[in-house]
Design an enzyme around this catalytic site. Structure first.
Site, short mmCIF file in Angstrom:
data_model
loop_
_atom_site.label_atom_id
_atom_site.label_comp_id
_atom_site.label_asym_id
_atom_site.label_seq_id
_atom_site.Cartn_x
_atom_site.Cartn_y
_atom_site.Cartn_z
N CYS A 2 0.84 -1.19 0.00
CA CYS A 2 0.00 0.00 0.00
C CYS A 2 0.89 1.25 0.00
O CYS A 2 1.96 1.26 0.60
CB CYS A 2 -0.94 0.10 1.20
SG CYS A 2 -2.05 -1.30 1.35
N ARG A 27 3.39 -0.17 -5.18
CA ARG A 27 3.27 -0.77 -3.85
C ARG A 27 1.96 -1.55 -3.67
O ARG A 27 1.77 -2.25 -2.68
CB ARG A 27 3.34 0.32 -2.78
CG ARG A 27 4.62 1.09 -2.81
CD ARG A 27 4.60 2.20 -1.79
NE ARG A 27 4.52 1.67 -0.45
CZ ARG A 27 5.56 1.30 0.27
NH1 ARG A 27 6.77 1.43 -0.22
NH2 ARG A 27 5.41 0.82 1.47
N TRP A 72 -3.00 -2.63 -1.61
CA TRP A 72 -2.78 -4.06 -1.88
C TRP A 72 -3.58 -4.78 -0.80
O TRP A 72 -3.26 -4.71 0.39
CB TRP A 72 -1.30 -4.41 -1.79
CG TRP A 72 -1.02 -5.83 -2.16
CD1 TRP A 72 -0.90 -6.33 -3.43
CD2 TRP A 72 -0.81 -6.93 -1.28
NE1 TRP A 72 -0.65 -7.67 -3.38
CE2 TRP A 72 -0.59 -8.08 -2.09
CE3 TRP A 72 -0.80 -7.09 0.11
CZ2 TRP A 72 -0.34 -9.34 -1.55
CZ3 TRP A 72 -0.57 -8.35 0.64
CH2 TRP A 72 -0.34 -9.46 -0.18
N ASN A 97 -1.10 1.91 5.92
CA ASN A 97 -0.30 0.84 5.32
C ASN A 97 0.21 -0.02 6.47
O ASN A 97 0.81 0.52 7.40
CB ASN A 97 0.88 1.46 4.55
CG ASN A 97 1.87 0.42 4.09
OD1 ASN A 97 1.51 -0.71 3.81
ND2 ASN A 97 3.13 0.82 3.98
N GLY A 98 -0.05 -1.33 6.42
CA GLY A 98 0.38 -2.21 7.51
C GLY A 98 -0.75 -3.13 7.90
O GLY A 98 -1.74 -3.25 7.17
N GLU A 481 15.68 -18.33 -10.31
CA GLU A 481 15.32 -16.93 -10.56
C GLU A 481 14.61 -16.79 -11.91
O GLU A 481 13.63 -16.05 -12.03
CB GLU A 481 16.59 -16.07 -10.50
CG GLU A 481 16.41 -14.60 -10.80
CD GLU A 481 15.43 -13.86 -9.88
OE1 GLU A 481 14.99 -14.41 -8.88
OE2 GLU A 481 15.11 -12.71 -10.22
N LYS A 485 10.83 -15.37 -12.35
CA LYS A 485 10.49 -14.25 -13.25
C LYS A 485 9.36 -14.65 -14.19
O LYS A 485 8.40 -13.91 -14.39
CB LYS A 485 11.69 -13.81 -14.10
CG LYS A 485 12.81 -13.09 -13.41
CD LYS A 485 12.48 -11.71 -12.92
CE LYS A 485 11.95 -11.75 -11.53
NZ LYS A 485 12.87 -11.48 -10.44
N GLU A 488 5.98 -15.15 -12.39
CA GLU A 488 5.51 -13.90 -11.79
C GLU A 488 4.82 -12.98 -12.81
O GLU A 488 3.79 -12.38 -12.52
CB GLU A 488 6.73 -13.20 -11.18
CG GLU A 488 6.45 -12.03 -10.29
CD GLU A 488 7.74 -11.50 -9.65
OE1 GLU A 488 8.84 -11.70 -10.21
OE2 GLU A 488 7.64 -10.87 -8.59
N HIS A 504 15.45 -37.99 -10.68
CA HIS A 504 14.86 -38.41 -9.40
C HIS A 504 13.39 -38.02 -9.31
O HIS A 504 12.82 -38.03 -8.22
CB HIS A 504 15.67 -37.82 -8.24
CG HIS A 504 17.09 -38.28 -8.21
ND1 HIS A 504 17.46 -39.58 -7.96
CD2 HIS A 504 18.24 -37.62 -8.49
CE1 HIS A 504 18.77 -39.70 -8.04
NE2 HIS A 504 19.27 -38.52 -8.38
N LYS A 603 5.03 -4.61 -4.94
CA LYS A 603 6.49 -4.51 -4.94
C LYS A 603 7.10 -4.75 -3.56
O LYS A 603 8.00 -5.55 -3.41
CB LYS A 603 6.88 -3.12 -5.45
CG LYS A 603 8.37 -2.90 -5.58
CD LYS A 603 8.92 -3.68 -6.74
CE LYS A 603 10.43 -3.57 -6.84
NZ LYS A 603 10.97 -4.64 -7.67
O1 M6R Z 1 12.43 -6.05 -1.23
P1 M6R Z 1 12.89 -7.46 -1.06
O2 M6R Z 1 14.11 -7.77 -1.87
O3 M6R Z 1 13.07 -7.85 0.38
O4 M6R Z 1 11.69 -8.34 -1.64
C1 M6R Z 1 11.72 -9.73 -1.57
C2 M6R Z 1 10.72 -10.35 -2.52
O5 M6R Z 1 9.42 -9.95 -2.18
C3 M6R Z 1 11.00 -9.95 -3.97
O6 M6R Z 1 12.29 -10.27 -4.34
C4 M6R Z 1 10.01 -10.67 -4.92
O7 M6R Z 1 10.25 -12.03 -4.90
C5 M6R Z 1 10.13 -10.10 -6.33
N1 M6R Z 1 8.85 -9.62 -6.76
C6 M6R Z 1 10.61 -11.09 -7.33
O8 M6R Z 1 10.72 -10.55 -8.60
#
Ligand code: M6R
Length: 608
Positions: A2, A27, A72, A97-98, A481, A485, A488, A504, A603
């Site tokens: 948020c 956010r 969010w 926010n929180g 990774e 990506k 996501e 396996h 984010k």
């Molecule tokens: O801000 P941070 O690096 O602590 O965030 C961690 C994860 O939330 C962040 O890396 C998330 O996995 C990304 N959206 C991946 O692309």
């Protein structure tokens, strides 16, 4: 998550709030809303869509004081009734926010006291609580302080009252918030990017701070209620760094910013002739001399950076390293070792799980702490004794790209500094590593030239529903990774395996509909990897191999080779990350998803 923005000014604040929200939309983007004060009444406008839709609805809205929010969803579905700001009796408006952990108890109590709830959010209790204290004759500041004393959980809030057109009260505990100091106007926001159109002069608030802002100034009260001074700092963030420029999406922009981001992160080291612990803070040399192991705590992409670092730290520096997902570690009974360097890795420095894991580690007696982070004033940086700031600049796209590769660069520096301090690096090895680091931005730039090739390759993924990523050793985390990506932003189900693990179990998944993407550097495991790839091909799997030039893996029926420009030794994971980012990006374009704001995500994950 948020985003919050608020302003009190001598002009209409609606454009300031909307521009701020646009910049905070990364956010959270389930809904957006604002409340402005005008003629002793509050006007609330909300929208379930994006800020652009809210903007259309606010054409006739005016006020010289206001608060706004982009959401969010945590408590309650994305809907207009759950959108912030939340109001109490048309008198008090709150953005938050929180997460308020004791909101159910408070809700029952407030309902019994006659308050009517119109949303499913935890935030609405804050509005009613403040109202209950305000109605007793307290000032807005006092009423907010009294309400906050009853809350358990994390918050950054902004509050205004219909009958008080001159004051905005805000507070933070566990969620970020900072002030913007203008001329005759004062702002509050979740991050500095939202303030830049108005001012660069900012005040970072401390945990527990409550602030009263008016048109002629502000007063900050600390967690103990004492009036305190906090330094006004001039933000170095440029407006261009948060604008899209020539790119179609922030993710594409941020992928292309990697050479510069790496150069900036490595600047001080590459400009010197030797590595010194001081890059991690004044106490680094003494701390490093007192440690015998490393524990890396992180989430998501940052966790993957930690997994790569484990290989480097153990092989080059000879120091045992474990890497844990922060949300798991925080609830696990572990065996603390006070000689461990607890290293938190985070782009935002706000991630709730990583913060909680760090605090848990400290509570177990860990005293040596290091933050590798992209946001200087973030909570994680403040909580750690040592720090290394990545200088990736603002990362707006939800999918992390330049933050990841700069985290890797920082972790590689940590490895080299520890290796040197532990007598495991000769002068010529140190010079060789420095030489390779200086070359890294140019090497990444060269990999970016693969973009048109990858854009064409992505067309073959348009109708796929699953994908398997393979890597070995140092590059297995890069496969993880790549899979993260892809899932996501394209919503294709993707999994990653160390290639030797295929037989396996996961080999059962392989058929002609399963694209298998492999990272194939020319390293010690190359021949093993080649055998694993044969196993895939023998089962009809379609192979997409990102191979170093000298691997001699040949294209053939069902084997597509994307040749990497060069082999970068220990830094190879950084180079091999780039094409996987580009692949995810172009597949998402094929799928027509919202690349920068993928569904259900945000984010900064500032809630558990
Ligand atoms: O801000 P941070 O690096 O602590 O965030 C961690 C994860 O939330 C962040 O890396 C998330 O996995 C990304 N959206 C991946 O692309």
């Amino acid at each position: 998550m948020c985003g919050i923005v608020g302003a009190v000014a001598q002009r209409n604040v609606v454009p300031i709030l909307l521009e701020g929200l646009q910049r905070l939309e990364y956010r959270g983007y389930d809904s957006a809303g604002l409340v402005v004060g005008h003629d002793a009444k509050l006007t609330r406008v909300v929208s379930t869509g994006r800020v652009a839709e809210l903007t259309l609805k606010t054409a006739a809205t005016q006020g010289q004081i206001g608060i706004a929010h982009t959401r969010w969803a945590t408590h309650g579905v994305p809907s207009e009734r759950n959108a912030h700001p939340h109001m109490s009796n048309d008198l008090i408006a709150v953005v938050h926010n929180g997460i308020i952990e004791n909101y159910e108890v408070l809700r029952i109590r407030l309902t019994a006291g006659g308050y009517v709830f119109t949303s499913d959010t935890d935030t609405e209790v804050i509005a009613h609580l403040i109202h209950s204290h305000y109605a007793l004759g307290n000032s807005l500041l006092e009423a907010t302080q009294a309400a906050l004393a009853e809350l358990v959980g994390a918050y950054a809030i902004g509050v205004i009252a219909a009958d008080n057109p001159d004051q905005l009260v805000c507070a933070r505990r566990g969620s970020p918030l900072l002030l913007g100091v203008g001329i005759g106007e004062y702002l509050v926001a979740s991050d500095v990017s939202a303030l830049l159109p108005v001012t660069r002069n900012v005040v970072y608030l401390e945990e527990g701070d409550v602030v009263e802002l008016g048109r002629s100034g502000y007063r900050i009260f600390d967690a103990g209620g004492r009036c305190v001074e906090r330094a006004v700092q001039v933000s170095e963030l440029s407006n261009e760094s948060v604008e899209l420029g020539e790119y179609r999406h922030y993710m594409q922009k941020e992928i292309h910013e990697q050479p510069q981001a790496l150069a900036d992160t490595l600047e001080s080291v590459c400009n010197s002739q030797s590595l010194v612990p001081g890059i991690f803070g004044a106490e680094a040399a003494a701390t490093f001399a007192d440690i015998d192991s490393i524990l890396i705590l992180a989430c998501g992409t940052s966790y993957h950076a930690g997994l790569v670092a484990k290989f480097w730290l153990e092989e080059i520096a000879g120091i045992p390293c474990s890497v844990e997902i922060a949300s798991e570690y925080r609830y696990r009974i572990s065996v603390p070792n006070p000689k461990t360097l607890v290293t938190v890795v985070s782009q935002s420095g706000e991630t709730a799980d990583t913060q909680a894991a760090l605090n848990y580690a400290k509570s177990l007696g860990h005293i040596h702490t290091l933050a590798i982070c992209n946001v200087p004033e973030s909570a994680l940086v403040r909580l750690c004794k040592l720090r290394m700031l990545t200088r990736a600049g603002p990362e707006i796209g939800v999918a992390s790209t330049k933050a990841f590769t700069t985290q890797l660069a920082a972790l590689f520096l940590l490895t080299l500094v520890l290796a040197k301090q532990r007598g495991r690096l000769t002068v010529s090895q140190e010079q060789q590593h420095l030489h390779e680091l200086r070359h890294l931005p140019a090497a990444v730039q060269k990999v970016l030239e693969m973009e048109p090739l990858i854009a064409r390759l992505a067309e073959q993924f348009a109708d796929k529903h699953h994908a398997l990523f393979l890597g070995r050793g140092l590059h297995y985390p890069i496969a993880l990774e790549g899979a993260l990506k892809l899932k996501e932003i394209s919503y294709i189900h993707a999994e990653a395996y160390p290639a030797g693990e295929l037989k396996h179990g996961p080999l059962a998944l392989v058929d002609e509909d399963m694209p298998v993407i492999s990272v194939a550097p020319n390293d010690a495991l190359l021949e093993k990897l080649k055998s694993n790839l044969q196993e895939v091909r023998a089962r009809g799997g379609e192979l997409y191999v990102f191979a170093d030039a000298d691997t001699h893996i040949r294209a053939a029926d069902g084997i597509h080779i994307m040749q990497m420009p060069e082999h970068a030794g220990y830094l190879s994971p950084i180079l091999h990350t780039i094409p996987l980012q580009l692949l995810a990006y172009y597949v998402a374009l094929q799928k027509g998803t919202d690349v920068d704001k993928p569904r259900n995500l945000a984010k900064s994950v500032t809630v558990e």
